[in-house]
Structures are given as C-alpha cells and as structure tokens.
Motif scaffolding. Structure first.
Motif, short mmCIF file in Angstrom:
data_model
loop_
_atom_site.label_atom_id
_atom_site.label_comp_id
_atom_site.label_asym_id
_atom_site.label_seq_id
_atom_site.Cartn_x
_atom_site.Cartn_y
_atom_site.Cartn_z
N GLY A 85 0.80 -1.22 0.00
CA GLY A 85 0.00 0.00 0.00
C GLY A 85 0.83 1.26 0.00
N ARG A 87 3.08 2.18 2.31
CA ARG A 87 3.44 2.70 3.63
C ARG A 87 4.80 2.16 4.05
NH1 ARG A 87 -1.67 0.65 6.87
NH2 ARG A 87 -1.13 -1.14 5.58
N LYS A 105 2.11 12.89 8.94
CA LYS A 105 1.45 11.94 8.05
C LYS A 105 0.98 12.69 6.81
CE LYS A 105 -0.19 9.08 11.90
NZ LYS A 105 -1.36 8.50 12.59
N PHE A 107 -1.95 12.96 5.78
CA PHE A 107 -3.15 13.72 6.17
C PHE A 107 -2.75 15.08 6.75
CE2 PHE A 107 -6.73 14.22 9.40
CZ PHE A 107 -7.67 14.61 8.45
N ASP A 132 -11.45 2.05 14.40
CA ASP A 132 -11.63 0.63 14.12
C ASP A 132 -11.11 -0.21 15.28
OD1 ASP A 132 -8.84 0.41 13.90
OD2 ASP A 132 -8.84 0.40 11.73
N ASN A 136 -7.48 2.72 14.88
CA ASN A 136 -7.11 3.57 13.76
C ASN A 136 -8.33 4.27 13.17
OD1 ASN A 136 -4.36 2.80 13.85
ND2 ASN A 136 -4.86 0.91 12.74
N PRO A 138 -10.81 5.25 10.32
CA PRO A 138 -11.19 4.62 9.05
C PRO A 138 -10.68 5.44 7.86
CG PRO A 138 -13.04 4.66 10.56
CD PRO A 138 -11.96 5.50 11.19
N PRO A 139 -10.04 4.81 6.89
CA PRO A 139 -9.53 5.56 5.73
C PRO A 139 -10.62 6.36 5.01
CG PRO A 139 -8.61 3.35 5.77
CD PRO A 139 -9.65 3.39 6.84
N ALA A 140 -11.86 5.84 4.98
CA ALA A 140 -12.93 6.54 4.28
C ALA A 140 -13.20 7.91 4.90
CB ALA A 140 -14.20 5.69 4.30
N ILE A 142 -10.92 9.82 6.42
CA ILE A 142 -9.81 10.68 5.99
C ILE A 142 -10.09 11.24 4.60
CG2 ILE A 142 -7.36 10.71 5.39
CD1 ILE A 142 -7.67 10.46 8.33
N VAL A 143 -10.50 10.35 3.69
CA VAL A 143 -10.77 10.77 2.32
C VAL A 143 -11.92 11.76 2.29
CG1 VAL A 143 -11.58 9.98 0.05
CG2 VAL A 143 -9.85 8.66 1.30
#
Length: 261
Positions: A85, A87, A105, A107, A132, A136, A138-140, A142-143
C-alpha cells in the motif's frame, strides 16, 4: 625399538583440517547467524502485542529477515521499507524504537498545504471519531474530510468535493441526517482548534451554525508530539544474540564436521 612415525600423514591431516575450515566454517557460520536472527525476529514480534495496544496485522508482520550466506556472513532483521500500500514501516514504527518527534502523516501535510491546519501541528482523532478495532481512523473518513475541504493537492481532482456535493451532504436524505464540517485554525470559545462535524438540527440549524452548536470534534490540532521508546528492538536483539549465537555456532560446526567428506 619400534617406532610410529606420523610424518608421512601430517601433511594430509593438516590439509584436511584446512579444507574443513575453509569449506565448513563459513557454512556453519551462515546457518548460526541466520538461525540467531530468526530467534531475534520471533522475540521482537512476541514483544509487540505487549508494548502496543491491539496492534494491527500490518504492524505484527512489519519485520523482514535477510539470511546470511557463505558469501555474505551477515544476517539482518529490520522493518520492511514499503508494503503493497506504499506505507513505510520505518516511518511509523521508527519513533517507537528510537523515540523522538512523530513524523507528519500525509493527512497532516495535506491539511497544512490547504491552509486548514497551522504549520507545526498534527491532527489527532477527536472523541466523535469511531476508531476501528485497532484504534485507527477509518480511511474513508480521511478521504471524506480531505475531499470536503478540497485538500487533495491536484487541481481539479475529482475526489475534491464540489459545492453541490457539500450542499447535498448538508441536506441529508431519507433516514440520514445531514451534516457539515468546519475547521478552526485556533481555539474559538470553548472549542479547541480542530475539525468538527455539525449535524443538521432542522429549524435551529442557522442558530447552531452561528454558535457552533452541536459541533462534534472529529480531529483536534495539537503540537507535534514526541514519543518515548516503547519497543526495545536493539535490546532484545542483543540479548538473544548473546544467548544463542555461541551455542548455535558450536552446534552447526559440529554438525558440519560430522558430515564432512
């Protein structure tokens, strides 16, 4: 007087010993080095769940082993540089080994570049974020936030929201309450600097907007934090090596001698 002369065999014996040393010693050493580092890796991995709070599978699988060979008598355990991914393990686990300041980061950098968050600060999850199982974000989410504030760096990038899309989110839909985001670069009233979500409260929405009523903290902006050392990576490696390598060296060399031709 009977005499037993070793002179006729001494050259052959020395030659065999030299060949044994030349052929078998590097092989035994490579095996001992590799096995020692396998034990180092296993011990560090066993320590991770103890020092980290519910670590992800990615964290637990972040180490790699480079085995030794007869040509290269060195074995190495370290963090994988980059996963599928993109990272880098050393970037997010390095501070846990060495301590020091947390790295920015992607972000953080995107929020700073868009003028949402001041320089020298980082975004940490607020109480309204549902983390989660591993703690962490959730990536969604952040987006969604980067898209909402048009913080993706590419101009015209379709992931950035249009005003129409933001208006649709604010209106909501059947069974789903609308919401908006707003950001505070510095504290305002009782609200610390950060990013907030404000739900649609119907007729009172205009008043709520003026007073930041119903605002829930999604991310708070804080000064760049420093980490203490949590994973004693090098201490574990040294202790395991001192305890196991001499024993393994003798064991594998004896096996090499026993099977030498």
């Amino acid at each position: 007087m009977a005499e037993f002369d070793l002179s006729s065999n001494i050259d052959a014996a020395l030659g065999f010993a030299a060949k044994l040393h030349q052929d078998q010693m590097p092989f035994a050493t490579a095996r001992a080095l590799t096995k020692t580092q396998q034990l180092v890796k296993a011990n560090i991995e066993a320590e991770m769940p103890r020092v980290f709070d519910n670590p992800t599978r990615y964290t637990l699988n972040s180490l790699y082993l480079q085995p030794a060979t007869k040509q290269d008598l060195s074995a190495r355990v370290w963090f994988k540089d980059v996963d599928s991914g993109g990272r880098a393990s050393t970037k997010f686990l390095g501070p846990e080994v060495y301590g020091g300041e947390r790295r920015y980061k992607a972000f953080d950098r995107a929020l700073q570049a868009a003028g949402i968050m001041p320089a020298g600060m980082v975004a940490v999850p607020g109480s309204a974020v549902e983390l989660d199982e591993h703690g962490n974000v959730p990536p969604a989410l952040i987006v969604q936030i980067l898209s909402y504030f048009n913080a993706f760096p590419q101009k015209g990038y379709r992931a950035n929201m249009t005003q129409r899309r933001r208006d649709n989110l604010a209106r909501g839909k059947s069974g789903v309450r609308g919401f908006t985001y707003f950001a505070l670069a510095r504290p305002e009233g009782k609200l610390p600097a950060g990013i907030y979500r404000r739900m649609d409260y119907g007729a009172d929405k205009r008043i709520a907007h003026l007073q930041h009523g119903g605002a829930k903290p999604m991310f708070l902006f804080v000064s760049l934090p420093s980490y203490r050392v949590r994973l004693d990576f090098h201490g574990i490696a040294q202790r395991v090596t001192e305890a196991e390598f001499p024993r393994l060296m003798v064991e594998y060399f004896e096996q090499a001698v026993a099977t030498a031709r």
